[in-house]
Design an enzyme around this catalytic site. Structure first.
Site, mmCIF file in Angstrom:
data_model
loop_
_atom_site.group_PDB
_atom_site.id
_atom_site.type_symbol
_atom_site.label_atom_id
_atom_site.label_comp_id
_atom_site.label_asym_id
_atom_site.label_seq_id
_atom_site.Cartn_x
_atom_site.Cartn_y
_atom_site.Cartn_z
ATOM 1 N N GLU A 191 14.004 -37.839 -0.115
ATOM 2 C CA GLU A 191 13.291 -38.168 -1.352
ATOM 3 C C GLU A 191 12.727 -36.912 -2.001
ATOM 4 O OE1 GLU A 191 12.058 -41.542 -3.772
ATOM 5 O OE2 GLU A 191 13.244 -41.490 -1.938
ATOM 6 N N ASP B 143 12.171 -34.101 2.814
ATOM 7 C CA ASP B 143 13.012 -35.206 3.245
ATOM 8 C C ASP B 143 13.946 -35.516 2.079
ATOM 9 O OD1 ASP B 143 11.382 -36.446 1.402
ATOM 10 O OD2 ASP B 143 10.323 -37.680 2.857
ATOM 11 N N ASP C 192 8.171 -32.700 -0.741
ATOM 12 C CA ASP C 192 8.324 -32.992 0.684
ATOM 13 C C ASP C 192 9.731 -32.673 1.182
ATOM 14 O OD1 ASP C 192 5.728 -33.913 0.766
ATOM 15 O OD2 ASP C 192 6.295 -35.992 0.389
ATOM 16 N N TYR D 74 3.234 -33.969 8.189
ATOM 17 C CA TYR D 74 3.930 -34.923 7.328
ATOM 18 C C TYR D 74 4.135 -36.253 8.039
ATOM 19 C CZ TYR D 74 7.125 -36.544 3.726
ATOM 20 O OH TYR D 74 7.717 -37.258 2.707
ATOM 21 N N HIS E 159 11.345 -32.659 10.904
ATOM 22 C CA HIS E 159 9.901 -32.520 11.055
ATOM 23 C C HIS E 159 9.462 -32.640 12.505
ATOM 24 C CE1 HIS E 159 9.814 -34.441 6.810
ATOM 25 N NE2 HIS E 159 10.032 -33.151 6.746
ATOM 26 N N ARG F 76 6.093 -38.924 7.263
ATOM 27 C CA ARG F 76 7.383 -39.628 7.269
ATOM 28 C C ARG F 76 8.341 -38.839 8.150
ATOM 29 N NH1 ARG F 76 5.792 -40.327 1.810
ATOM 30 N NH2 ARG F 76 5.374 -42.515 1.353
ATOM 31 N N GLU G 34 4.358 -33.019 -5.455
ATOM 32 C CA GLU G 34 4.437 -34.388 -5.982
ATOM 33 C C GLU G 34 3.107 -34.918 -6.499
ATOM 34 O OE1 GLU G 34 5.562 -33.528 -2.965
ATOM 35 O OE2 GLU G 34 7.208 -34.785 -2.279
#
Length: 940
Positions: free
Chosen positions: A108, A106, A104, A336, A383, A338, A18
């Site tokens: 998103e 997740d 990532d 990570y 995670h 989040r 990203e």
């Protein structure tokens, strides 16, 4: 075989992440054969407006960006600012043999990976590469063990995005029509705003109760030492067996709660009488109760607990915390950030236990590793908890970090290490002291203490508290070593008065905690949600407290009355459950969206069910926002204050009024945007209405005969003339009334006609210089100044405009003009040393209002901030946010000016020839341009 050696045999792999920072770090671990490039966030999303929607779409699809009639198909467009990056990625892909999507892990991140696939359309093998930390081992392991794209996660994220779009784009226009233009509604944003508003309503309704008690200082008669003090302080706990009322015994109306029959409420008179009756009393220890004290370590950080602790201990807002954590993650310092999980991997547990032994000794290490398996409900990530990265944790000193990154890393490191340490143990003791008063009453005092015999994890880490007065876990309170029956003497008895306090306003930390406990929204989005309600003006800050604006009262009022389900806490939590069911494959997206939007599948299918009824929580949003006739715009924006005074939220801000407009006795006054709603009492409202308002007639101008009036305008008080009826206000013959702002030393209710006429006579001619150039004195946007031709010089005071002589003006012009900025004004407030730059931070008054600066970075104070109330932490937060945005982008004008420089030499030659000819007709000019174009063509 390592990834590098594999690729050495030939071929090239494109890895897409990203962010550029993440790309740079990963590139260092992969080496040759790998090209690592950033998508720079999302490359594709729903359109921001109808202008971005392709021409083939019409009607509702153009407005919403979603085709609700055809299974809620979203219309995705490549963001205009990402087109160049997409082209770059496509070009890199052409020369690549494999594609690794390393976004990532997740929802998103999975969605970004899917959008990359859809846009790039790769013809080479594609792998989904996932990792929870950016270390060499983790990155190489991720390359060696890729997985397939998780379409379920993508569907869940897409459903979430479509739902939020429908909610925002359908409900927000209702706010525009009924409250104020350019407002916004959001699935979680509106609920978060409602929480803050409800807390303020509680504060407004709150009635304080007064209660009294006694505090005694009792001496043992022995010489004390640190382990055995000579005295203790105890509070009156009971009289004749009845417990003394404390703050917790009163309700919000200031009354004793039900079930308080065995509670004694002391007022001041009774408390003082009891103290007098106890003056000569002999006291003795009635009981000593000792219990073992044990405290286990706190779980490692997840997103929300990290945000809360960073707020309590470092003064960081949720947004600033996540920005700093993002940098730590991208640069390989933490895992990570989040995550909903408190689990640590075996590697992390081993690393933490090794540091416990190394830093604190084997005595602090439990026999078995501690496990923290519990997750919050609906945890979406697989995670770990947030921890230092790697199989050996770097101590904060070893990282080389500075400023905010150092502070947050240290917090995460301490919390992780402490989670693998032994319990803190000790003893808690309660001592009760009794005596009989002169009037025969039995008075009992109580004192509690705590001693810690083994600090355990508290050596490494102590959690903060939302209540600044709360006692932290590592605080000891030692009491004298006394036994039942020991005589004590009262050295001092004091009478203490107390008043109950309204419930505390939310802070960012406590609002995050509340949202999570109610299972509303996702923890990873809380920072952006709080940022949104602050930016929209629904909430502002007073210190660290979140205060709702009057505007938010109007918005929440409308939503509660007409869209009750959409801001219902349980409804919002159930929607979150449904979205997670879709993510797990237990529910389908399209049927669910149909029920939410159209009400299909709902027994009632009515708007009332979606709004305030008790039917299925998925009612029909579309029907709900279609019929707005029942919404009285004036009613939802009106709030009674008392004494016939009503607060209204108007298009230009809040105001109060009493009586009917255009009727005798009508009163109206503006209310400051930054007034906390619970501070608008009837008394204060009466004060505002009593202040002079409207036009102040000062008299007639003796020259023109026009009436001169003073007014309080949007930009401050001013004077103006009233032109006769029929005076043209537009067109070539329009006449503008003379107008002038009042000096700072003047007041609207004391300014005179003579002063008004003097103000409107400006600019004042001071005289002329030796060359006959006129010098004038005038008042401008940035204060009083002199003007001679194009040469302006600042004056020190407004009074100089009328008092300065020609000689004084010429003396000012005789001085060399000060170039650049004027002399710096003294700071308005000093905040301390910035944790990032290490330089002193001050508040200054600037051209556009007050701002904070450390000499390198300037950040303007927000509307919610004031010079008087701003804290050092808030100042550091504003500077951190400004640094995170980076330098301001260059304006397009400069780029436009540079553009001609790219023209070829032939073009320049042609232009020179054309200019030299100075043709006199348009035809000749056109012909010259054509000639120039022809001459230029071969050179391109």
């Amino acid at each position: 075989m390592s990834p590098t050696s594999e690729t050495a045999q030939g071929g090239r792999r494109l890895v897409i992440v990203e962010s550029p920072a993440k790309a740079k770090t990963i590139k260092g671990y992969l080496g040759p054969g790998y090209v690592v490039e950033a998508s720079v966030g999302h490359i594709r999303d729903l359109p921001n407006g109808a202008a971005e929607v392709p021409e083939k779409y019409t009607g509702e699809v153009r407005r919403l960006g979603v085709d609700v009639e055809h299974d809620f198909q979203p219309v995705y467009v490549v963001n205009s600012d990402k087109k160049a990056q997409v082209k770059k990625l496509k070009d890199l892909l052409k020369d690549s043999d494999e594609l690794f999507l390393a976004t990532d892990e997740d929802r998103e991140g999975e969605a970004i990976a899917w959008h990359l696939l859809e846009v790039l359309k790769p013809k080479v093998p594609v792998h989904r590469m996932v990792f929870h930390e950016i270390t060499k081992d983790a990155i190489r392991s991720a390359v060696a063990n890729p997985r397939e794209l998780n379409k379920r996660m993508v569907d869940a994220q897409e459903t979430r995005r479509i739902l939020d779009r429908l909610y925002g784009y359908e409900v927000s226009p209702v706010l525009w029509k009924k409250v104020m233009p350019r407002l916004s509604a959001g699935r979680v944003q509106s609920v978060a705003t409602r929480l803050v508003v409800e807390r303020e309503r509680e504060r407004i309704a709150f009635r304080s109760a007064e209660y009294w008690d006694l505090t005694g200082t009792f001496a043992t008669g022995r010489a004390g030492d640190p382990s055995d003090p000579s005295s203790l302080v105890a509070r009156l706990s009971a009289v004749d067996g009845k417990r003394i009322a404390q703050g917790r015994d009163f309700d919000s109306l200031g009354q004793l709660k039900a079930g308080s029959a065995n509670t004694l409420h002391l007022d001041e008179a009774n408390a003082r009488a009891l103290a007098a009756a106890l003056e000569n009393t002999s006291f003795a220890v009635r009981s000593v109760e000792s219990k073992p004290y044990r405290r286990s370590p706190y779980a490692p950080f997840r997103t929300t607990t990290m945000q809360q602790e960073a707020s309590r201990k470092l003064g960081f807002g949720a947004k600033a915390t996540m920005q700093v954590a993002q940098k730590l993650y991208e640069n390989g310092f933490i895992t990570y950030m989040r995550t909903d999980s408190t689990t640590l991997s075996d590697t992390a547990v081993s690393a933490a236990r090794a540091q416990v032994t190394q830093l604190y000794g084997a005595d602090y290490l439990p026999d078995k590793p501690r496990t923290y398996a519990g997750k919050v409900k609906n945890a979406q990530e697989a995670h770990e908890a947030i921890r230092p990265s790697g199989d050996r944790f770097r101590t904060p000193a070893e990282t080389g970090l500075t400023g905010d990154q150092f502070k947050l890393y240290e917090l995460i490191w301490k919390r992780t290490v402490a989670s693998q340490m032994k319990d803190a143990v000790g003893n808690s003791v309660t001592v009760k002291i009794a005596g009989t008063s002169a009037d025969g009453r039995d008075a009992e005092f109580s004192a509690s203490g705590k001693t810690i015999t083994f600090h355990g994890f508290l050596k490494a880490y102590v959690e903060g508290a939302d209540d600044p007065n709360a006692e932290l876990d590592d605080r000891e309170r030692r009491l004298p070593q006394v036994a039942e029956g020991d005589a004590l003497s009262a050295e001092e008895l004091t009478v203490d008065g107390h008043a109950t306090k309204p419930p505390a306003r939310y802070t960012e930390a406590s609002l995050v905690k509340e949202l999570e406990e109610r299972e509303i929204g996702r923890p990873s989005t809380y920072a952006s949600i709080i940022g949104t309600i602050l930016d929209r003006g629904y909430v502002f800050k007073k210190g660290t407290a979140l205060v709702p604006s009057f505007l938010s009262f109007a918005v929440v009022n409308l939503l509660e009355k007409h869209f009750g389900r959409l801001v219902d806490y349980d409804f919002t939590a159930r929607m979150e459950d449904d979205l997670d069911r879709i993510a797990r494959g237990e529910a389908q997206s399209v049927p669910w969206l149909k029920r939410f939007y159209f009400g299909e599948g709902d027994d009632s299918g009515s708007a009332s069910s979606a709004g305030n009824g008790d039917g299925d929580h998925l009612g029909g949003l579309k029907e709900l926002v279609t019929d707005l006739g029942a919404i009285d715009a004036r009613e939802v924006s009106s709030f009674p204050v008392g004494n016939g005074i009503v607060l209204r939220v108007g298009r230009y801000g809040p105001y109060i009024e009493r009586g009917e407009r255009d009727q005798e006795g009508y009163q109206k006054a503006d209310v400051s945007d930054d007034l906390a709603p619970d501070e608008l009492s009837v008394e204060y409202a009466e004060e505002l209405l009593a202040k002079p308002s409207g036009d102040f007639e000062l008299g007639a101008d003796p020259v023109s005969g026009n009436q001169i009036i003073a007014r309080d305008g949007r930009y401050g008080p001013y004077v103006t003339e009233v032109l006769p009826e029929g005076t043209p206000k537009t067109g070539k013959n329009a006449v503008k009334p003379r107008t002038a702002s009042l000096f700072k030393s003047m007041s609207i209710d004391t300014v005179t006609l003579d002063e008004a006429l003097k103000l409107m006579s400006l600019p004042r001619v001071v005289g002329t210089d030796a060359e006959g150039v006129e010098i004038t004195a005038q008042n401008g946007r940035y204060g009083p100044y002199l003007k001679k031709g194009t040469d302006s010089r600042s004056l020190e005071t407004e009074d100089q405009i009328f008092g300065i002589t020609l000689e004084e003006a010429l003396a000012i012009y005789a001085q060399p003009k000060q170039r650049g900025r004027a002399a710096a004004k003294p700071p308005l407030k000093e905040l301390g040393e910035d944790p990032v730059s290490g330089k002193p931070v001050v508040v200054k008054d600037g051209r556009f209002g007050p701002y904070v600066t450390d000499g390198e970075t300037n950040a303007t104070l927000r509307s919610a901030d004031s010079v008087e109330d701003i804290t050092p932490e808030r100042g550091y937060e504003l500077l951190a946010e400004k640094r995170a945005k980076g330098p301001a982008k260059k304006t397009a004008k400069k780029a436009a000016k540079k553009a001609p420089a790219k023209k070829t030499a032939a073009k320049k030659t042609a232009a020179k020839k054309t200019a030299a000819k100075k043709t006199t007709t348009a035809k000749k000019t056109t012909a010259a341009k054509k000639t120039a174009a022809k001459k230029t063509a071969p050179a391109e």
